[in-house]
Enzyme design. Structure first.
Site, PDB file in Angstrom:
ATOM      1  N   HIS A  22       0.823  -1.209   0.000  1.00 60.43           N
ATOM      2  CA  HIS A  22       0.000   0.000   0.000  1.00 60.43           C
ATOM      3  C   HIS A  22       0.862   1.267   0.000  1.00 60.43           C
ATOM      4  CE1 HIS A  22      -4.149   0.878  -0.150  1.00 60.43           C
ATOM      5  NE2 HIS A  22      -4.404   1.128   1.113  1.00 60.43           N
TER       6      HIS A  22
ATOM      7  N   ASN B  20      -6.616   6.425   3.734  1.00 60.76           N
ATOM      8  CA  ASN B  20      -8.029   6.670   3.398  1.00 60.76           C
ATOM      9  C   ASN B  20      -8.481   8.093   3.672  1.00 60.76           C
ATOM     10  OD1 ASN B  20      -7.858   3.991   2.829  1.00 60.76           O
ATOM     11  ND2 ASN B  20      -9.277   3.306   4.400  1.00 60.76           N
TER      12      ASN B  20
ATOM     13  N   ASP C  99      -0.661   2.567  -5.282  1.00 59.53           N
ATOM     14  CA  ASP C  99      -0.699   1.141  -5.590  1.00 59.53           C
ATOM     15  C   ASP C  99      -1.998   0.810  -6.318  1.00 59.53           C
ATOM     16  OD1 ASP C  99      -1.939   1.833  -3.018  1.00 59.53           O
ATOM     17  OD2 ASP C  99      -2.402  -0.301  -2.877  1.00 59.53           O
TER      18      ASP C  99
ATOM     19  N   ASN D 141      -9.467   3.820  -1.714  1.00 58.43           N
ATOM     20  CA  ASN D 141     -10.025   4.836  -0.821  1.00 58.43           C
ATOM     21  C   ASN D 141      -9.190   6.110  -0.735  1.00 58.43           C
ATOM     22  OD1 ASN D 141     -12.301   3.329  -0.187  1.00 58.43           O
ATOM     23  ND2 ASN D 141     -11.197   2.173   1.359  1.00 58.43           N
TER      24      ASN D 141
END
Length: 195
Positions: free
Chosen positions: A23, A72, A97, A118
């Site tokens: 991530h 997020n 990513d 997100n």
């Protein structure tokens, strides 16, 4: 508006626990861009760490950034930085990513949906537009039944780690080319199969 200034945001989560996870590949790319210029990130009041530098002497100004927030809720810091530097969303490059692209592959686009990402969704909301350039770094999907939400928070596997410096370097090249020559030129180079 700052005509020749680009905000390049590497998405990821803060803290050592997430540093080398899939991530956080966006942050690895802005680290690479800063490293190429021997620059160090400094705290910014927009709840981010930034490097102010140039693509090359006399070239476009680059503001490399990593939000201090979790992925997020990246939108607030990104919108804050864009406002602070007077940068239009068309010059906000988000490096992130991408599950739907195989590992070791880079795709570039402007606008479109967030594909369930997100961080991208939150930035589009905060900037009031999805029309910003994205450098999407492929991490692939997990094999078997592993939840993609867990997969993205796992560190890269041993085989991936061997190729990670090349992938990160290629993504950094893609950012530089996008800023220098535009989306089409960068897509033509980076979307072509490797030979």
């Amino acid at each position: 508006m700052a005509e020749n200034t680009w905000l390049v945001v590497g998405l990821g989560n803060p803290g050592p626990r997430y540093e080398l996870t899939r991530h956080n590949v966006g942050q690895l790319v802005v680290d690479e861009l800063a490293g190429r210029r021997s620059e160090t990130f400094k705290a910014h009041k927009a709840n981010a760490r930034v490097v102010e530098t140039w693509l090359r002497p006399g070239g476009p100004k680059l503001v490399l950034a990593k939000a201090n927030t979790f992925m997020n809720v990246s939108g607030g810091p990104v919108a804050g930085l864009a406002k602070f530097y007077g940068i239009d969303p068309s010059h906000v490059v988000v490096v992130h990513d991408e599950l739907d692209i195989p590992f070791d592959t880079i795709k570039l686009k402007i606008g479109g949906g967030h594909g369930g990402h997100n961080g991208v969704r939150d930035i589009a909301k905060a900037l009031n537009t999805p029309e910003f350039p994205r450098v999407r770094v492929g991490i692939g999907r997990p094999s078997g039944r592993q939840d993609p939400a867990d997969w993205v928070l796992d560190p890269f596997g041993a085989t991936e780690r061997k190729n990670l410096p090349i992938l990160v370097g290629d993504a950094a090249d893609a950012v530089e080319q996008l800023v220098d020559e535009g989306l089409l030129a960068a897509q033509q180079k980076h979307h072509a199969p490797r030979v």
